[in-house]
Design a protein around this motif. Structure first.
Motif, mmCIF file in Angstrom:
data_model
loop_
_atom_site.group_PDB
_atom_site.id
_atom_site.type_symbol
_atom_site.label_atom_id
_atom_site.label_comp_id
_atom_site.label_asym_id
_atom_site.label_seq_id
_atom_site.Cartn_x
_atom_site.Cartn_y
_atom_site.Cartn_z
ATOM 1 N N TRP A 70 0.907 -1.306 -0.022
ATOM 2 C CA TRP A 70 -0.077 0.169 0.075
ATOM 3 C C TRP A 70 1.112 1.319 0.195
ATOM 4 O O TRP A 70 1.648 1.487 1.002
ATOM 5 C CB TRP A 70 -0.927 -0.191 0.996
ATOM 6 N N LEU A 71 0.939 2.109 -1.111
ATOM 7 C CA LEU A 71 1.539 3.306 -1.258
ATOM 8 C C LEU A 71 1.236 4.221 -0.271
ATOM 9 O O LEU A 71 1.897 5.164 0.440
ATOM 10 C CB LEU A 71 1.835 3.765 -2.683
ATOM 11 N N ASP A 72 -0.314 4.090 -0.130
ATOM 12 C CA ASP A 72 -1.144 5.057 0.798
ATOM 13 C C ASP A 72 -2.495 4.261 0.749
ATOM 14 O O ASP A 72 -2.521 3.281 0.606
ATOM 15 C CB ASP A 72 -1.231 6.456 0.059
ATOM 16 N N GLY A 73 -3.316 5.110 1.155
ATOM 17 C CA GLY A 73 -4.670 4.256 1.468
ATOM 18 C C GLY A 73 -5.472 4.011 0.336
ATOM 19 O O GLY A 73 -6.517 3.440 0.284
ATOM 20 N N ARG A 74 -5.151 4.566 -0.919
ATOM 21 C CA ARG A 74 -5.834 4.552 -2.161
ATOM 22 C C ARG A 74 -4.885 3.694 -3.228
ATOM 23 O O ARG A 74 -5.506 3.376 -4.193
ATOM 24 C CB ARG A 74 -5.742 5.935 -2.611
ATOM 25 N N THR A 75 -3.659 3.440 -3.138
ATOM 26 C CA THR A 75 -2.855 2.894 -4.239
ATOM 27 C C THR A 75 -1.929 1.815 -3.664
ATOM 28 O O THR A 75 -1.324 1.852 -2.672
ATOM 29 C CB THR A 75 -2.057 4.227 -5.084
ATOM 30 N N LEU A 76 -2.029 0.815 -4.999
ATOM 31 C CA LEU A 76 -0.944 -0.227 -4.622
ATOM 32 C C LEU A 76 0.164 -0.464 -5.605
ATOM 33 O O LEU A 76 0.151 0.275 -6.338
ATOM 34 C CB LEU A 76 -1.882 -1.740 -4.921
ATOM 35 N N ALA A 77 1.136 -0.986 -5.135
ATOM 36 C CA ALA A 77 2.419 -1.000 -5.755
ATOM 37 C C ALA A 77 2.805 -2.460 -5.792
ATOM 38 O O ALA A 77 2.633 -3.052 -4.664
ATOM 39 C CB ALA A 77 3.608 -0.315 -5.155
ATOM 40 N N TYR A 78 3.521 -2.956 -6.781
ATOM 41 C CA TYR A 78 3.680 -4.523 -6.926
ATOM 42 C C TYR A 78 4.651 -4.687 -7.955
ATOM 43 O O TYR A 78 4.882 -3.788 -8.779
ATOM 44 C CB TYR A 78 2.226 -5.431 -7.363
ATOM 45 N N THR A 79 5.340 -5.751 -7.905
ATOM 46 C CA THR A 79 6.411 -6.230 -8.923
ATOM 47 C C THR A 79 5.709 -7.093 -10.139
ATOM 48 O O THR A 79 5.092 -8.191 -9.847
ATOM 49 C CB THR A 79 7.673 -6.819 -8.197
ATOM 50 N N LEU A 80 6.232 -6.691 -11.256
ATOM 51 C CA LEU A 80 5.910 -7.662 -12.588
ATOM 52 C C LEU A 80 7.195 -7.903 -13.164
ATOM 53 O O LEU A 80 8.198 -7.035 -13.239
ATOM 54 C CB LEU A 80 4.597 -6.875 -13.571
ATOM 55 N N ARG A 81 7.527 -8.895 -13.925
ATOM 56 C CA ARG A 81 8.510 -9.128 -14.483
ATOM 57 C C ARG A 81 8.468 -9.168 -16.285
ATOM 58 O O ARG A 81 7.439 -9.904 -16.455
ATOM 59 C CB ARG A 81 9.130 -10.417 -13.945
ATOM 60 N N ASP A 82 9.426 -8.798 -16.914
ATOM 61 C CA ASP A 82 9.228 -8.788 -18.383
ATOM 62 C C ASP A 82 9.584 -10.057 -18.804
ATOM 63 O O ASP A 82 9.988 -10.984 -18.022
ATOM 64 C CB ASP A 82 10.119 -7.792 -18.879
ATOM 65 N N SER A 83 9.701 -10.491 -20.294
ATOM 66 C CA SER A 83 9.882 -11.697 -20.877
ATOM 67 C C SER A 83 11.275 -12.186 -20.332
ATOM 68 O O SER A 83 11.542 -13.336 -20.403
ATOM 69 C CB SER A 83 9.808 -11.342 -22.157
ATOM 70 N N SER A 84 12.365 -11.287 -20.178
ATOM 71 C CA SER A 84 13.576 -11.669 -19.671
ATOM 72 C C SER A 84 13.585 -11.949 -18.371
ATOM 73 O O SER A 84 14.869 -12.298 -17.779
ATOM 74 C CB SER A 84 14.456 -10.724 -20.322
ATOM 75 N N PRO A 88 12.874 -7.085 -13.210
ATOM 76 C CA PRO A 88 11.572 -6.658 -12.631
ATOM 77 C C PRO A 88 11.193 -5.054 -12.756
ATOM 78 O O PRO A 88 12.199 -4.508 -12.840
ATOM 79 C CB PRO A 88 11.780 -6.959 -11.118
ATOM 80 N N ASP A 89 9.913 -4.744 -12.552
ATOM 81 C CA ASP A 89 9.677 -3.422 -12.805
ATOM 82 C C ASP A 89 8.534 -3.234 -11.654
ATOM 83 O O ASP A 89 7.761 -4.182 -11.484
ATOM 84 C CB ASP A 89 9.081 -2.862 -14.186
ATOM 85 N N VAL A 90 8.410 -2.081 -10.909
ATOM 86 C CA VAL A 90 7.298 -1.821 -10.008
ATOM 87 C C VAL A 90 6.366 -0.983 -10.713
ATOM 88 O O VAL A 90 6.715 -0.187 -11.253
ATOM 89 C CB VAL A 90 8.242 -1.145 -8.857
ATOM 90 N N TRP A 91 5.046 -1.568 -10.588
ATOM 91 C CA TRP A 91 3.879 -0.843 -10.972
ATOM 92 C C TRP A 91 2.818 -0.493 -9.996
ATOM 93 O O TRP A 91 3.125 -0.952 -8.838
ATOM 94 C CB TRP A 91 3.164 -1.876 -12.100
ATOM 95 N N SER A 92 2.066 0.444 -10.316
ATOM 96 C CA SER A 92 1.164 0.899 -9.286
ATOM 97 C C SER A 92 -0.181 0.790 -9.852
ATOM 98 O O SER A 92 -0.489 1.015 -10.999
ATOM 99 C CB SER A 92 1.389 2.468 -8.676
ATOM 100 N N GLY A 144 -9.416 3.399 -12.745
ATOM 101 C CA GLY A 144 -8.085 3.821 -13.237
ATOM 102 C C GLY A 144 -7.422 2.752 -14.101
ATOM 103 O O GLY A 144 -8.174 1.914 -14.708
ATOM 104 N N ALA A 145 -6.098 2.677 -14.188
ATOM 105 C CA ALA A 145 -5.393 1.882 -14.931
ATOM 106 C C ALA A 145 -3.748 2.037 -14.240
ATOM 107 O O ALA A 145 -3.432 2.526 -13.592
ATOM 108 C CB ALA A 145 -5.272 2.321 -16.359
ATOM 109 N N ALA A 146 -3.364 0.561 -14.483
ATOM 110 C CA ALA A 146 -1.875 0.398 -14.242
ATOM 111 C C ALA A 146 -0.834 1.280 -14.840
ATOM 112 O O ALA A 146 -1.028 1.469 -15.823
ATOM 113 C CB ALA A 146 -1.498 -1.269 -14.077
ATOM 114 N N ALA A 147 -0.037 1.798 -13.961
ATOM 115 C CA ALA A 147 1.179 2.550 -14.415
ATOM 116 C C ALA A 147 2.382 2.228 -13.991
ATOM 117 O O ALA A 147 2.685 1.794 -12.717
ATOM 118 C CB ALA A 147 0.776 3.896 -13.916
#
Length: 324
Positions: free
Chosen positions: A280-294, A297-301, A308-311
């Protein structure tokens, strides 16, 4: 589904999760750490909420929360998982590709406690007060695990020095009745504000449950099925989690949010499979890790309310924690 069939399904799912974890950790450990300019610079665990802690290139990194890809401070400590709160940090530190220690850190990254752990680290959490530290590893050799792997979750109390190597001896109440089984596994602990209540995933007999636990009483009870890697919101009212699609981990996971009062589930706008314990970045937004094809990792929210949409939040990084 018979009990034997459920246990077989659980073994396959656990082996699949372990294979994924073993794969990315082994690959990461075999690579030379990507060491950006400034590596080894002084790094501290602040508490004003303006900085983000990350693992980048297998090093602990802090970054401006408003601009995580700019002005990063890269430390010298090597970790495969990390988290921090209230000036306490945790680092799953590799001694070799198959040997790890949990390092409990102070705000200047001094080592308060070193705990050798079996297996491959997959989750790490510090309670909001900085008192309680938890971690999960994949381990092998349990006789009940037909796939050869299971999980082990430990807890360390920084105030008393009490160490729980595993939660597996806790008394379980499942669906309102006392329950015992040799295949009970836990993963992904998250703590409430009292530093005694915790939530985690319990798996047994082919089912995965959200449980609420009492550390002092050494008990847990089930709340809801198909809830994995819970993360309690700052106000203690919601849990972000990964929900297996059609209750089948082989189909991937949907990042979702559970309202603890109503047990209503709200899927987020992130439709890619998220195999992570969200933050939880704050009370409204989540952050998490996704991995690309190789496998990088990158962190998305994404908003926690389904809108909304993932960024993209932070490239070439994982294991985020807001330093507050």
């Amino acid at each position: 589904m018979t009990l034997r069939r459920r246990i077989a399904v659980l073994a396959v799912a656990t082996a699949l999760l372990a294979a994924v974890a073993a794969g990315w950790i082994t690959v990461a450990a075999a690579r030379a750490p990507r060491t950006p300019p400034g590596a080894g610079a002084p790094l501290v665990l602040g508490t004003d909420g303006s900085r983000l802690l990350l693992v980048g290139g297998r090093r602990l990194v802090t970054a401006d929360l408003a601009r995580p890809d700019a002005g990063r401070t890269v430390g010298a400590l090597e970790c495969v998982r990390s988290h921090a709160a209230a000036g306490t940090g945790v680092c799953a530190h590799p001694d070799s590709p198959w040997s790890y220690r949990i390092l409990v850190l102070d705000s200047a990254l001094g080592r308060r406690k070193e705990i050798p752990v079996p297996g491959l680290p997959s989750r790490a959490r510090v309670s909001a007060s900085g008192r309680m530290v938890a971690w999960t590893t994949f381990v092998g050799g349990d006789s009940y695990s037909g796939g050869g792997f299971s999980t082990r979750t430990g807890v360390y109390d920084t105030r008393t020095g009490r160490l729980l190597d595993s939660l597996e001896e806790f008394a379980v109440t499942r669906d309102g009745r006392p329950y015992r089984a040799p295949d009970v596994n836990y993963w992904g602990a998250t703590f409430a504000a009292d530093d005694n209540t915790f939530y985690a995933t319990l798996a047994t007999g082919g089912r995965r449950h959200l449980v609420v636990g009492d550390l002092a009483a050494r008990t847990v009870r089930t709340l809801k099925d198909n809830v994995e890697c819970p993360s309690l919101s700052p106000d203690g009212t919601r849990i972000a989690f990964k929900e297996a699609v059609d209750a089948d981990p082989g189909k991937g996971w949907r990042l979702s949010v559970l309202d603890l009062a109503t047990l209503r589930v709200t899927p987020t706008a992130e439709t890619r499979s998220v195999d992570d314990q969200a933050l939880w970045l704050d009370g409204r937004t989540l952050a998490y890790t996704l991995r690309d094809s190789s496998g990088d990792p990158d962190v998305w929210s994404v908003p926690a309310d389904g809108s909304g949409a993932a960024a993209l939040l932070a490239a070439d990084a994982e294991s985020p924690a807001v330093l507050r």
